[in-house]
Design a protein around this motif. Structure first.
Motif, mmCIF file in Angstrom:
data_model
loop_
_atom_site.group_PDB
_atom_site.id
_atom_site.type_symbol
_atom_site.label_atom_id
_atom_site.label_comp_id
_atom_site.label_asym_id
_atom_site.label_seq_id
_atom_site.Cartn_x
_atom_site.Cartn_y
_atom_site.Cartn_z
ATOM 1 N N UNK A 287 0.807 -1.219 0.000
ATOM 2 C CA UNK A 287 0.000 0.000 0.000
ATOM 3 C C UNK A 287 0.844 1.274 0.000
ATOM 4 N N UNK A 288 2.172 1.117 0.087
ATOM 5 C CA UNK A 288 3.041 2.288 0.178
ATOM 6 C C UNK A 288 2.868 3.272 -0.975
ATOM 7 N N UNK A 289 2.654 2.823 -2.220
ATOM 8 C CA UNK A 289 2.496 3.807 -3.316
ATOM 9 C C UNK A 289 1.371 4.801 -3.108
ATOM 10 N N UNK A 290 0.380 4.476 -2.296
ATOM 11 C CA UNK A 290 -0.693 5.432 -2.047
ATOM 12 C C UNK A 290 -0.152 6.699 -1.406
ATOM 13 N N UNK A 291 0.891 6.554 -0.598
ATOM 14 C CA UNK A 291 1.469 7.687 0.113
ATOM 15 C C UNK A 291 2.669 8.288 -0.627
ATOM 16 N N UNK A 292 3.037 7.697 -1.748
ATOM 17 C CA UNK A 292 4.206 8.144 -2.485
ATOM 18 C C UNK A 292 3.874 9.154 -3.573
ATOM 19 N N UNK A 293 4.865 9.435 -4.393
ATOM 20 C CA UNK A 293 4.723 10.448 -5.441
ATOM 21 C C UNK A 293 4.838 9.876 -6.844
ATOM 22 N N UNK A 294 4.963 8.559 -6.966
ATOM 23 C CA UNK A 294 5.106 7.928 -8.273
ATOM 24 C C UNK A 294 3.717 7.611 -8.828
ATOM 25 N N UNK A 295 3.250 8.329 -9.847
ATOM 26 C CA UNK A 295 1.888 8.103 -10.352
ATOM 27 C C UNK A 295 1.700 6.724 -10.967
ATOM 28 N N UNK A 296 2.751 6.177 -11.567
ATOM 29 C CA UNK A 296 2.639 4.850 -12.168
ATOM 30 C C UNK A 296 2.436 3.785 -11.096
ATOM 31 N N UNK A 297 3.216 3.883 -10.017
ATOM 32 C CA UNK A 297 3.073 2.930 -8.910
ATOM 33 C C UNK A 297 1.694 3.054 -8.268
ATOM 34 N N UNK B 270 -3.952 0.871 -7.529
ATOM 35 C CA UNK B 270 -5.389 0.949 -7.781
ATOM 36 C C UNK B 270 -5.854 -0.256 -8.597
ATOM 37 N N UNK B 271 -5.068 -0.625 -9.591
ATOM 38 C CA UNK B 271 -5.437 -1.760 -10.448
ATOM 39 C C UNK B 271 -5.430 -3.072 -9.663
ATOM 40 N N UNK B 272 -4.446 -3.252 -8.783
ATOM 41 C CA UNK B 272 -4.387 -4.476 -7.981
ATOM 42 C C UNK B 272 -5.586 -4.579 -7.034
ATOM 43 N N UNK B 273 -5.922 -3.456 -6.389
ATOM 44 C CA UNK B 273 -7.062 -3.456 -5.475
ATOM 45 C C UNK B 273 -8.354 -3.704 -6.244
ATOM 46 N N UNK B 274 -8.493 -3.077 -7.381
ATOM 47 C CA UNK B 274 -9.697 -3.278 -8.190
ATOM 48 C C UNK B 274 -9.855 -4.751 -8.579
ATOM 49 N N UNK B 275 -8.760 -5.374 -8.998
ATOM 50 C CA UNK B 275 -8.823 -6.782 -9.399
ATOM 51 C C UNK B 275 -9.260 -7.656 -8.221
ATOM 52 N N UNK B 276 -8.748 -7.369 -7.032
ATOM 53 C CA UNK B 276 -9.130 -8.143 -5.847
ATOM 54 C C UNK B 276 -10.601 -7.927 -5.500
ATOM 55 N N UNK B 277 -11.092 -6.710 -5.694
ATOM 56 C CA UNK B 277 -12.494 -6.411 -5.389
ATOM 57 C C UNK B 277 -13.433 -7.071 -6.385
ATOM 58 N N UNK B 278 -13.002 -7.195 -7.616
ATOM 59 C CA UNK B 278 -13.811 -7.870 -8.625
ATOM 60 C C UNK B 278 -13.832 -9.378 -8.420
ATOM 61 N N UNK B 279 -12.813 -9.903 -7.742
ATOM 62 C CA UNK B 279 -12.694 -11.353 -7.534
ATOM 63 C C UNK B 279 -13.447 -11.776 -6.273
#
Length: 336
Positions: free
Chosen positions: A14-24, A29-38
């Motif tokens: 979850x560290x990228x949420x607090x970081x400055x790298x937009x790609x990370x 977001x994509x990983x969390x979305x995939x888990x929520x869809x599953x």
């Protein structure tokens, strides 16, 4: 037929949420979305809640549940009508349960006093906390619980921001109902269950029977014992959720599934503790503003189309119905 292999809930940094790298951040977001869809289940590491605070909560849980029953009953949840305080074994059961839950628990939440409008309106799970006075340091117990609740809700709100982004919404979309929520920190104690004789034997005993959570998002700390299982629809099987020290198991609740019109999943889960050791866990349930009306998002948001599957319902009405049902079921099973 294709060979379908069950997939355990993913472990997400979850560290990228607090970081400055937009790609990370987009990848998170994509990983969390995939888990929520599953399954609506995943684990997060490198979050915002201090490990020292997590450890302190487990220390308090061990101390409280070691108290004599007469001391625990001084903060009995039956002393109020809003389910704050201690609940003994066999207090709850869910649809399909053969026996009530084999666990003890104690619930805390925002310490809403009698003059608060939520309490005046008799909203579900809203009222003053019952803090135990029989522990070694009652003042420190209360401070730690209150501090932890604030930290856990802060993280839950961060998760909600990621969920919103995954649905194609503005990051702050859920802030309207998340500011002054119904929330519960639940300390849980599970004795070890006796093994069942015979291959595949099952006596119906569960630490917590199979259920989905009621609110929007749950954050769970496990100790190292294990026993939490999530149901995998694709393989019709139960999967163990392996404990990771200082991680959070995150799962969505029914209100999120209703809001997303079944796009995101409220995962079915249970606890079976046959480890030979006692198990402790600490859950934080974020249910949102009790007066918020849960409606299906407009068509097209989050990739979801079709007719709305659920009528609008207030958070309070939904929580009240589901909670009441769980206690009624336990009373009926205990009477047999």
């Amino acid at each position: 037929m294709a060979n379908t292999k069950a997939k355990a809930p993913p472990i997400i940094d979850f560290a990228p949420f607090y970081g400055t790298d937009p790609t990370a951040r987009q990848d998170l977001v994509a990983q969390v979305r995939a888990a929520c869809l599953d399954k609506g289940f995943f684990q997060i590491i490198n979050h915002s809640v201090p490990a020292t605070l997590q450890d302190a909560m487990f220390t308090l849980a061990h101390e409280f549940f070691a108290l004599p029953i007469e001391e625990k009953l001084k903060v009995d949840a039956n002393l109020n009508d809003y389910h704050r305080g201690y609940e003994t074994f066999r207090s709850q059961a869910f649809s399909g349960s053969l026996r009530p839950d084999f666990k003890e628990s104690i619930d805390f939440g925002p310490d809403y006093q009698p003059d608060h409008r939520y309490v005046q309106a008799k909203h579900a799970a809203c009222g003053p906390n019952l803090y135990p006075a029989s522990v070694t340091n009652p003042a420190a117990f209360r401070t730690t619980v209150d501090t932890y609740l604030a930290a856990a809700l802060g993280l839950a709100n961060d998760v909600l921001r990621v969920l919103a982004l995954g649905l194609g919404l503005q990051e702050g979309y859920f802030e309207g109902f998340a500011t002054d929520p119904v929330a519960t920190v639940k300390m849980l104690y599970y004795p070890s269950q006796e093994p069942v004789a015979g291959e595949g034997g099952d006596d119906g005993e569960r630490g917590i029977n199979a259920h989905t959570d009621f609110g929007f998002v749950t954050l769970l700390m496990q100790d190292d014992v294990g026993g939490l299982q999530v149901f995998d629809n694709d393989t019709d099987s139960w999967l163990d959720v392996t404990p990771i020290k200082h991680a959070y198991v995150v799962n969505l609740g029914d209100c999120t599934q209703r809001m997303t019109n079944d796009r995101y999943r409220s995962g079915l889960h249970q606890v079976i503790n046959r480890s030979g050791r006692t198990r402790y866990s600490i859950a934080c349930f974020h249910a949102g503003d009790p007066e918020y009306v849960v409606r299906c998002l407009p068509r097209g948001i989050g990739g979801e189309g079709g007719e709305e599957k659920y009528p609008p319902v207030s958070v309070n009405d939904y929580l009240t119905e589901r909670t009441k049902d769980s206690y009624i079921r336990a009373e009926a099973l205990n009477a047999t």
